[in-house]
Scaffold this motif. Sequence first.
Motif, PDB file in Angstrom:
ATOM      1  N   ALA A 109      35.881  32.403  35.436  1.00 45.06           N
ATOM      2  CA  ALA A 109      36.089  33.434  36.449  1.00 45.06           C
ATOM      3  C   ALA A 109      35.602  34.768  35.879  1.00 45.06           C
ATOM      4  N   VAL A 110      34.786  35.472  36.644  1.00 44.52           N
ATOM      5  CA  VAL A 110      34.243  36.755  36.208  1.00 44.52           C
ATOM      6  C   VAL A 110      34.808  37.838  37.122  1.00 44.52           C
ATOM      7  N   LEU A 111      35.578  38.741  36.539  1.00 46.48           N
ATOM      8  CA  LEU A 111      36.204  39.821  37.302  1.00 46.48           C
ATOM      9  C   LEU A 111      35.341  41.071  37.221  1.00 46.48           C
ATOM     10  N   PHE A 112      35.218  41.789  38.324  1.00 51.36           N
ATOM     11  CA  PHE A 112      34.429  43.027  38.310  1.00 51.36           C
ATOM     12  C   PHE A 112      34.951  43.988  39.374  1.00 51.36           C
ATOM     13  N   GLY A 113      34.387  45.185  39.376  1.00 48.88           N
ATOM     14  CA  GLY A 113      34.817  46.223  40.318  1.00 48.88           C
ATOM     15  C   GLY A 113      35.954  47.025  39.714  1.00 48.88           C
ATOM     16  N   GLY A 114      37.131  46.906  40.314  1.00 52.24           N
ATOM     17  CA  GLY A 114      38.306  47.583  39.764  1.00 52.24           C
ATOM     18  C   GLY A 114      38.623  48.899  40.430  1.00 52.24           C
ATOM     19  N   GLN A 115      39.772  49.447  40.070  1.00 51.29           N
ATOM     20  CA  GLN A 115      40.294  50.645  40.704  1.00 51.29           C
ATOM     21  C   GLN A 115      39.943  51.937  39.955  1.00 51.29           C
ATOM     22  N   SER A 116      39.165  51.840  38.908  1.00 53.08           N
ATOM     23  CA  SER A 116      38.880  53.026  38.106  1.00 53.08           C
ATOM     24  C   SER A 116      37.697  53.801  38.671  1.00 53.08           C
ATOM     25  N   SER A 117      37.449  54.960  38.068  1.00 52.94           N
ATOM     26  CA  SER A 117      36.308  55.790  38.460  1.00 52.94           C
ATOM     27  C   SER A 117      34.989  55.165  38.031  1.00 52.94           C
ATOM     28  N   GLU A 118      35.056  54.067  37.274  1.00 52.02           N
ATOM     29  CA  GLU A 118      33.843  53.367  36.830  1.00 52.02           C
ATOM     30  C   GLU A 118      33.573  52.098  37.634  1.00 52.02           C
TER      31      GLU A 118
ATOM     32  N   LEU B 211      43.059  32.483  48.989  1.00 51.92           N
ATOM     33  CA  LEU B 211      43.806  32.514  50.249  1.00 51.92           C
ATOM     34  C   LEU B 211      42.888  32.949  51.378  1.00 51.92           C
ATOM     35  N   ASP B 212      42.746  32.074  52.389  1.00 53.63           N
ATOM     36  CA  ASP B 212      41.925  32.393  53.559  1.00 53.63           C
ATOM     37  C   ASP B 212      42.731  32.040  54.802  1.00 53.63           C
ATOM     38  N   GLY B 213      43.360  33.044  55.384  1.00 55.39           N
ATOM     39  CA  GLY B 213      44.255  32.780  56.511  1.00 55.39           C
ATOM     40  C   GLY B 213      45.420  31.942  56.052  1.00 55.39           C
ATOM     41  N   ASP B 214      45.623  30.779  56.707  1.00 59.52           N
ATOM     42  CA  ASP B 214      46.719  29.881  56.342  1.00 59.52           C
ATOM     43  C   ASP B 214      46.321  28.892  55.257  1.00 59.52           C
ATOM     44  N   ASP B 215      45.057  28.909  54.867  1.00 62.83           N
ATOM     45  CA  ASP B 215      44.577  27.967  53.855  1.00 62.83           C
ATOM     46  C   ASP B 215      44.726  28.558  52.456  1.00 62.83           C
ATOM     47  N   ALA B 216      45.194  27.723  51.537  1.00 69.67           N
ATOM     48  CA  ALA B 216      45.342  28.146  50.135  1.00 69.67           C
ATOM     49  C   ALA B 216      44.775  27.059  49.229  1.00 69.67           C
ATOM     50  N   LYS B 217      43.982  27.464  48.260  1.00 67.88           N
ATOM     51  CA  LYS B 217      43.390  26.506  47.325  1.00 67.88           C
ATOM     52  C   LYS B 217      43.500  27.057  45.915  1.00 67.88           C
ATOM     53  N   LEU B 218      44.025  26.234  45.008  1.00 71.83           N
ATOM     54  CA  LEU B 218      44.106  26.631  43.607  1.00 71.83           C
ATOM     55  C   LEU B 218      42.867  26.142  42.881  1.00 71.83           C
ATOM     56  N   GLN B 219      42.143  27.079  42.273  1.00 77.14           N
ATOM     57  CA  GLN B 219      40.976  26.727  41.470  1.00 77.14           C
ATOM     58  C   GLN B 219      41.315  26.948  39.997  1.00 77.14           C
ATOM     59  N   LYS B 220      41.411  25.859  39.250  1.00 79.15           N
ATOM     60  CA  LYS B 220      41.661  25.964  37.819  1.00 79.15           C
ATOM     61  C   LYS B 220      40.460  26.618  37.133  1.00 79.15           C
ATOM     62  N   VAL B 221      40.726  27.453  36.146  1.00 82.20           N
ATOM     63  CA  VAL B 221      39.642  28.052  35.366  1.00 82.20           C
ATOM     64  C   VAL B 221      39.943  27.875  33.877  1.00 82.20           C
ATOM     65  N   ASP B 222      38.884  27.774  33.098  1.00 73.86           N
ATOM     66  CA  ASP B 222      39.018  27.565  31.660  1.00 73.86           C
ATOM     67  C   ASP B 222      38.965  28.864  30.870  1.00 73.86           C
ATOM     68  N   VAL B 223      38.318  29.869  31.427  1.00 74.22           N
ATOM     69  CA  VAL B 223      38.129  31.126  30.717  1.00 74.22           C
ATOM     70  C   VAL B 223      37.830  32.225  31.737  1.00 74.22           C
ATOM     71  N   VAL B 224      38.174  33.454  31.376  1.00 72.11           N
ATOM     72  CA  VAL B 224      37.934  34.609  32.251  1.00 72.11           C
ATOM     73  C   VAL B 224      37.102  35.634  31.489  1.00 72.11           C
ATOM     74  N   PHE B 225      36.114  36.207  32.165  1.00 72.56           N
ATOM     75  CA  PHE B 225      35.322  37.303  31.607  1.00 72.56           C
ATOM     76  C   PHE B 225      35.621  38.541  32.451  1.00 72.56           C
ATOM     77  N   PRO B 226      36.491  39.449  31.980  1.00 72.05           N
ATOM     78  CA  PRO B 226      36.786  40.663  32.745  1.00 72.05           C
ATOM     79  C   PRO B 226      35.711  41.729  32.510  1.00 72.05           C
ATOM     80  N   VAL B 227      34.804  41.860  33.465  1.00 70.17           N
ATOM     81  CA  VAL B 227      33.749  42.874  33.371  1.00 70.17           C
ATOM     82  C   VAL B 227      34.256  44.124  34.086  1.00 70.17           C
ATOM     83  N   LEU B 228      35.263  44.738  33.498  1.00 70.41           N
ATOM     84  CA  LEU B 228      35.965  45.871  34.110  1.00 70.41           C
ATOM     85  C   LEU B 228      35.955  47.047  33.140  1.00 70.41           C
ATOM     86  N   HIS B 229      35.508  48.188  33.624  1.00 69.56           N
ATOM     87  CA  HIS B 229      35.463  49.389  32.797  1.00 69.56           C
ATOM     88  C   HIS B 229      36.569  50.347  33.230  1.00 69.56           C
ATOM     89  N   GLY B 230      37.156  51.037  32.268  1.00 69.60           N
ATOM     90  CA  GLY B 230      38.104  52.098  32.594  1.00 69.60           C
ATOM     91  C   GLY B 230      39.507  51.600  32.881  1.00 69.60           C
TER      92      GLY B 230
END
Length: 352
Positions: A7-16, A84-103
Amino acid sequence: MSKIKIAVLFGGQSSEHEISCLSVVTIAGNIDPEKYQVFLIGITKEGRWLKVDSLDEVRSGAWRENRTRAVLSPDTAMKGILFLDGDDAKLQKVDVVFPVLHGLYGEDGTVQGLLELSCIPYVGCGVLSSAVSMDKFYTKVIIGGLGIRQAKFVPVLRRELNDDEAVMDRVEQSLPYPVFVKPSNAGSSKGVSKAVDRKSLKEALKRAAAEDSKILVEEAIVGRELECAVFGGRETKASGVGEILAAAEFYDYDAKYNSNESRTVVDPNLPEGVAEEIRRDAVKIFEAVDGLGLSRVDFFLEDGTNEVVFNEINTLPGFTSISMYPMLWEARGRALPELVEELIQTAFLRRA
């Protein structure tokens, strides 16, 4: 063999936020598709976590209109992302996360803490190293014990600005003009400005206070701006030294990302011994904050004295097309796909 799920996380709430959206294109675009199944998770400025289907959505910005929400649970039994999409929920297992988040809310230990609770391996520095490196005041406290020179400073709290005359008196008693005024927790030079007199100091303090409740007022170090990339896996390694040739008076946000005149040099001509000193200091600083994975350590080479002066450490440096971290390693023969792969592998060292 089944692919490793990342899973690759990006964006975020910071000024960056916008810089993160550029960095993720570089990083995710260089993850080996034969080895990994990539799940892109975009975090809006408002804090909504959304499933993103492609890097094209990231490039266009269309991902912010997506409907499928993404939830990273601290429940260790889940170890994945709940979509989560409306009433549908699906769990996706992940092995590793890469947080590409600044700030803030990404590079400051907050997301790292959530990942620690979930027991999912993740790329980059941990909770402690992320938090103290994001906070320039506490970075200075730690580096102060290493015998490495850094700029003199005066700490200021936002609440003290209710009596800004007293604050400015304190600064002027400790430091000569010009000074640099910085939010303690901010990146990409957001909220940083130069003050040359009392009037501009007042304006600079107000600007920095808009970014953070803690502010540093630093002596101005006049000199060359130098950077060193650090990779920390089973052993800590430093790249060569790069130099920033800023279009502006100092390397502020616009000079970094909005000016075609700012340049980076990955093999600058330096006085004898300076590059090795910077590389040694970068490793010391990275290890002092308990770093893992990656960081970029920034220095000045002071005019007149040729002394190396530590500036700051970034535990998730930019990965854009003009960012120094990947450029410095590429100059050392580490192509982007190789660098990204090695960074992912460091995530598994934490649990090991």
